[in-house]
Write a protein that holds these residues in place. Sequence first.
Motif, PDB file in Angstrom:
ATOM      1  N   GLN A 395       0.813  -1.218   0.000  1.00 45.00           N
ATOM      2  CA  GLN A 395       0.000   0.000   0.000  1.00 45.00           C
ATOM      3  C   GLN A 395       0.843   1.263   0.000  1.00 45.00           C
ATOM      4  O   GLN A 395       0.406   2.312  -0.479  1.00 45.00           O
ATOM      5  N   ARG A 396       2.044   1.206   0.525  1.00 46.49           N
ATOM      6  CA  ARG A 396       2.918   2.374   0.552  1.00 46.49           C
ATOM      7  C   ARG A 396       3.280   2.837  -0.855  1.00 46.49           C
ATOM      8  O   ARG A 396       3.730   3.979  -1.036  1.00 46.49           O
ATOM      9  N   ARG A 397       3.101   1.972  -1.852  1.00 51.66           N
ATOM     10  CA  ARG A 397       3.415   2.326  -3.242  1.00 51.66           C
ATOM     11  C   ARG A 397       2.187   2.798  -4.016  1.00 51.66           C
ATOM     12  O   ARG A 397       2.286   3.079  -5.195  1.00 51.66           O
ATOM     13  N   TRP A 398       1.048   2.905  -3.355  1.00 52.08           N
ATOM     14  CA  TRP A 398      -0.157   3.387  -4.033  1.00 52.08           C
ATOM     15  C   TRP A 398      -0.190   4.915  -3.971  1.00 52.08           C
ATOM     16  O   TRP A 398      -1.064   5.516  -3.355  1.00 52.08           O
ATOM     17  N   ASP A 399       0.793   5.530  -4.639  1.00 56.18           N
ATOM     18  CA  ASP A 399       0.990   6.978  -4.545  1.00 56.18           C
ATOM     19  C   ASP A 399       0.978   7.643  -5.919  1.00 56.18           C
ATOM     20  O   ASP A 399       1.471   8.759  -6.067  1.00 56.18           O
ATOM     21  N   TYR A 400       0.425   6.969  -6.915  1.00 58.80           N
ATOM     22  CA  TYR A 400       0.332   7.461  -8.296  1.00 58.80           C
ATOM     23  C   TYR A 400       1.659   7.403  -9.045  1.00 58.80           C
ATOM     24  O   TYR A 400       1.695   7.610 -10.253  1.00 58.80           O
ATOM     25  N   LYS A 401       2.752   7.151  -8.354  1.00 57.02           N
ATOM     26  CA  LYS A 401       4.066   7.103  -9.001  1.00 57.02           C
ATOM     27  C   LYS A 401       4.540   5.673  -9.228  1.00 57.02           C
ATOM     28  O   LYS A 401       5.651   5.449  -9.690  1.00 57.02           O
ATOM     29  N   HIS A 402       3.708   4.702  -8.877  1.00 53.16           N
ATOM     30  CA  HIS A 402       4.031   3.295  -9.087  1.00 53.16           C
ATOM     31  C   HIS A 402       2.868   2.622  -9.806  1.00 53.16           C
ATOM     32  O   HIS A 402       1.701   2.890  -9.495  1.00 53.16           O
ATOM     33  N   GLN A 403       3.178   1.744 -10.731  1.00 52.41           N
ATOM     34  CA  GLN A 403       2.130   0.988 -11.401  1.00 52.41           C
ATOM     35  C   GLN A 403       1.491   0.027 -10.412  1.00 52.41           C
ATOM     36  O   GLN A 403       2.171  -0.720  -9.717  1.00 52.41           O
ATOM     37  N   VAL A 404       0.168   0.049 -10.354  1.00 54.19           N
ATOM     38  CA  VAL A 404      -0.541  -0.850  -9.438  1.00 54.19           C
ATOM     39  C   VAL A 404      -1.455  -1.820 -10.177  1.00 54.19           C
ATOM     40  O   VAL A 404      -1.765  -2.898  -9.663  1.00 54.19           O
ATOM     41  N   LEU A 405      -1.919  -1.464 -11.378  1.00 52.43           N
ATOM     42  CA  LEU A 405      -2.810  -2.326 -12.142  1.00 52.43           C
ATOM     43  C   LEU A 405      -2.037  -3.070 -13.225  1.00 52.43           C
ATOM     44  O   LEU A 405      -1.240  -2.462 -13.954  1.00 52.43           O
ATOM     45  N   ALA A 406      -2.270  -4.359 -13.344  1.00 52.81           N
ATOM     46  CA  ALA A 406      -1.621  -5.141 -14.391  1.00 52.81           C
ATOM     47  C   ALA A 406      -2.205  -4.767 -15.749  1.00 52.81           C
ATOM     48  O   ALA A 406      -3.384  -4.406 -15.866  1.00 52.81           O
ATOM     49  N   THR A 407      -1.373  -4.828 -16.755  1.00 51.92           N
ATOM     50  CA  THR A 407      -1.818  -4.622 -18.129  1.00 51.92           C
ATOM     51  C   THR A 407      -1.654  -5.942 -18.888  1.00 51.92           C
ATOM     52  O   THR A 407      -0.603  -6.584 -18.800  1.00 51.92           O
ATOM     53  N   ARG A 408      -2.682  -6.310 -19.623  1.00 49.58           N
ATOM     54  CA  ARG A 408      -2.747  -7.640 -20.238  1.00 49.58           C
ATOM     55  C   ARG A 408      -1.650  -7.871 -21.270  1.00 49.58           C
ATOM     56  O   ARG A 408      -1.123  -8.971 -21.395  1.00 49.58           O
ATOM     57  N   TYR A 409      -1.300  -6.819 -21.999  1.00 48.13           N
ATOM     58  CA  TYR A 409      -0.391  -6.998 -23.133  1.00 48.13           C
ATOM     59  C   TYR A 409       1.048  -6.562 -22.853  1.00 48.13           C
ATOM     60  O   TYR A 409       1.908  -6.740 -23.712  1.00 48.13           O
ATOM     61  N   MET A 410       1.296  -6.014 -21.681  1.00 48.90           N
ATOM     62  CA  MET A 410       2.636  -5.484 -21.398  1.00 48.90           C
ATOM     63  C   MET A 410       3.041  -5.821 -19.979  1.00 48.90           C
ATOM     64  O   MET A 410       2.274  -5.602 -19.026  1.00 48.90           O
ATOM     65  N   ALA A 411       4.255  -6.303 -19.809  1.00 50.54           N
ATOM     66  CA  ALA A 411       4.793  -6.569 -18.476  1.00 50.54           C
ATOM     67  C   ALA A 411       5.111  -5.239 -17.781  1.00 50.54           C
ATOM     68  O   ALA A 411       5.350  -4.226 -18.444  1.00 50.54           O
ATOM     69  N   PRO A 412       5.123  -5.216 -16.447  1.00 48.46           N
ATOM     70  CA  PRO A 412       5.396  -3.971 -15.735  1.00 48.46           C
ATOM     71  C   PRO A 412       6.714  -3.309 -16.134  1.00 48.46           C
ATOM     72  O   PRO A 412       6.782  -2.068 -16.209  1.00 48.46           O
ATOM     73  N   TRP A 413       7.756  -4.109 -16.386  1.00 46.19           N
ATOM     74  CA  TRP A 413       9.039  -3.488 -16.744  1.00 46.19           C
ATOM     75  C   TRP A 413       8.936  -2.730 -18.059  1.00 46.19           C
ATOM     76  O   TRP A 413       9.569  -1.693 -18.229  1.00 46.19           O
ATOM     77  N   ARG A 414       8.103  -3.238 -18.952  1.00 41.30           N
ATOM     78  CA  ARG A 414       7.944  -2.583 -20.244  1.00 41.30           C
ATOM     79  C   ARG A 414       7.144  -1.287 -20.103  1.00 41.30           C
ATOM     80  O   ARG A 414       7.456  -0.273 -20.736  1.00 41.30           O
ATOM     81  N   VAL A 415       6.108  -1.328 -19.272  1.00 40.59           N
ATOM     82  CA  VAL A 415       5.339  -0.110 -18.996  1.00 40.59           C
ATOM     83  C   VAL A 415       6.244   0.945 -18.369  1.00 40.59           C
ATOM     84  O   VAL A 415       6.218   2.123 -18.750  1.00 40.59           O
ATOM     85  N   PHE A 416       7.050   0.503 -17.411  1.00 39.18           N
ATOM     86  CA  PHE A 416       7.961   1.435 -16.747  1.00 39.18           C
ATOM     87  C   PHE A 416       8.910   2.085 -17.749  1.00 39.18           C
ATOM     88  O   PHE A 416       9.112   3.309 -17.719  1.00 39.18           O
ATOM     89  N   LEU A 417       9.502   1.301 -18.631  1.00 39.55           N
ATOM     90  CA  LEU A 417      10.445   1.857 -19.611  1.00 39.55           C
ATOM     91  C   LEU A 417       9.751   2.832 -20.550  1.00 39.55           C
ATOM     92  O   LEU A 417      10.322   3.878 -20.903  1.00 39.55           O
TER      93      LEU A 417
END
Length: 528
Positions: A395-417
């Motif tokens: 919950q400490r990362r639910w600050d709008y600056k961290h991805q919290v919802l999974a995306t079906r077509y993209m892994a989190p590292w790819r979204v981050f990049l």
Amino acid sequence: MRILLVNPPHTAIGSRIPDEHLPPLGLLALGGPLIDAGHQVTLLDAELGPLSPQEIVRRVAANRPDAILVGHSGSTSAHPTVCELSRAFRLALPQVRIIYGGIFPTYHYREILLQEPQIDVVVRGEGEATALKLVEAMAVGRDLATVAGIAFRRNDEVVETPPAVLIEDLDAYRVAWELVDLRRYSYYGGRRAVVMQFSRGCPHHCNYCGQRGFWTRWRHRDPRKFARQMAWLHRTHGVELFNLADENPTVNRQAWRELCEAIIAENIQVTIIGSTRADDIVRDADILHLYRKAGIERFLLGIENTDTSTLENIRKGATTNGDREAIRLLRRHGILSLVTWVTDFEEVTDVDFWRSLRLLLSYDPDQIMPLYATPHRWTAFYRSASHRRVVQTDQRRWDYKHQVLATRYMAPWRVFLWVKFVEAVLQLRPKALWRSLLQPDLAARAGMRWYTRMGRRVWPYEWQNFFLRERPVSDGPTLEALWGAPLDHLEIPSRISVRFRKPTTKAIPWRQPHGDRHVRTRSMNGTS
């Protein structure tokens, strides 16, 4: 009573920037009416430092208050810290009354009171009037069920009292500036700074906004009184920078114009930054010179997204052409535009990110703040996204600056990049560099350089944390499994006396849940 207001240290990235802190307006707003009622009030701002948990507990124990009021403006991501500290407060001071308030506890009070026995009372909604009535009831031993706008435990049940009446006159309660040493607070490049709030609420219906319902409806302070307070803070305490905490201060064109003219009449040389809507800027094209003359140097524009269908789905009520025009108008009048761009409202692909980048470049904002869609349980967006998987369970990362919802077509590292790439292109493009280094407007140049310095501090931290510390979960729970059923039907926690029938004065119990089921008995405002 001896009252201690506690502002806990926050884990958000912005709060880790050294020497850039703003006073906790929410707690100071509670302090004013409590002091005026004769209570002895002290503020412990643990953000300054920040203080270690051990030092916070030591100072709280040394103060020996009758009641501790704790809250934080970033209440969702700060909640775990509040829980940890309040447990330590209870061990150090077994008899102290611990009161918790803010947006997150307003809606999650049932879970908080059932899971955190050290917390005695949760204040729901605006706090100035409710906290004062609560403290007065505690002081004389009156039944807490007589205090509207709170929740507390009784015989293993959570009791919710009827909603408190909305504060119609915002000028009726003062901010206790005497509780802080304003020399310790600075922002926007080391300028002595405070947070102020001209208005509360927003009339628009963006379905992701976690604050709109909390404030119930839009209201504003007296423009001339507000300008006089700004002038007093400037002349008496040397405040140079005013950060407006309003969700949308420009809703009423006439009231906003009166405020600008009142500030100009005070003849003070100050800097004002804040947030507003792009369509208000377009509406006020003919009076933007008053914005600048009053001291407005930067406005955050919540454009949120560049895709028309996404804007319609989140009920933003804005247009892409209007967003572009607002940025252009602000620049013409020497006001910086900081635009928010939010990803993950819907499923995204490489093509979506590429299209967003091209459109953002065409918008030509001065600064960009990339954010991640962060659904709050009391919003309509949460209901629509409740089936989606979560990649961040801390919950400490639910600050709008961290991805919290999974995306079906993209892994989190790819979204981050992609997010970092979009941010880098916008901030390092030739136009942005020219505005930071060579543009003739000194105030705008200083604002651009400050934002660049902040980025240089934050970027290494974000990259290091994402790849080395904060690994997203690969098979997280659904949003509803993590947080519970949607609460958007309870989005408005206050009562507007002139529009609703008087609610029942009977307290409403929450019974101990059995598995996933609970029983709630409720009858107020003519509904059940």
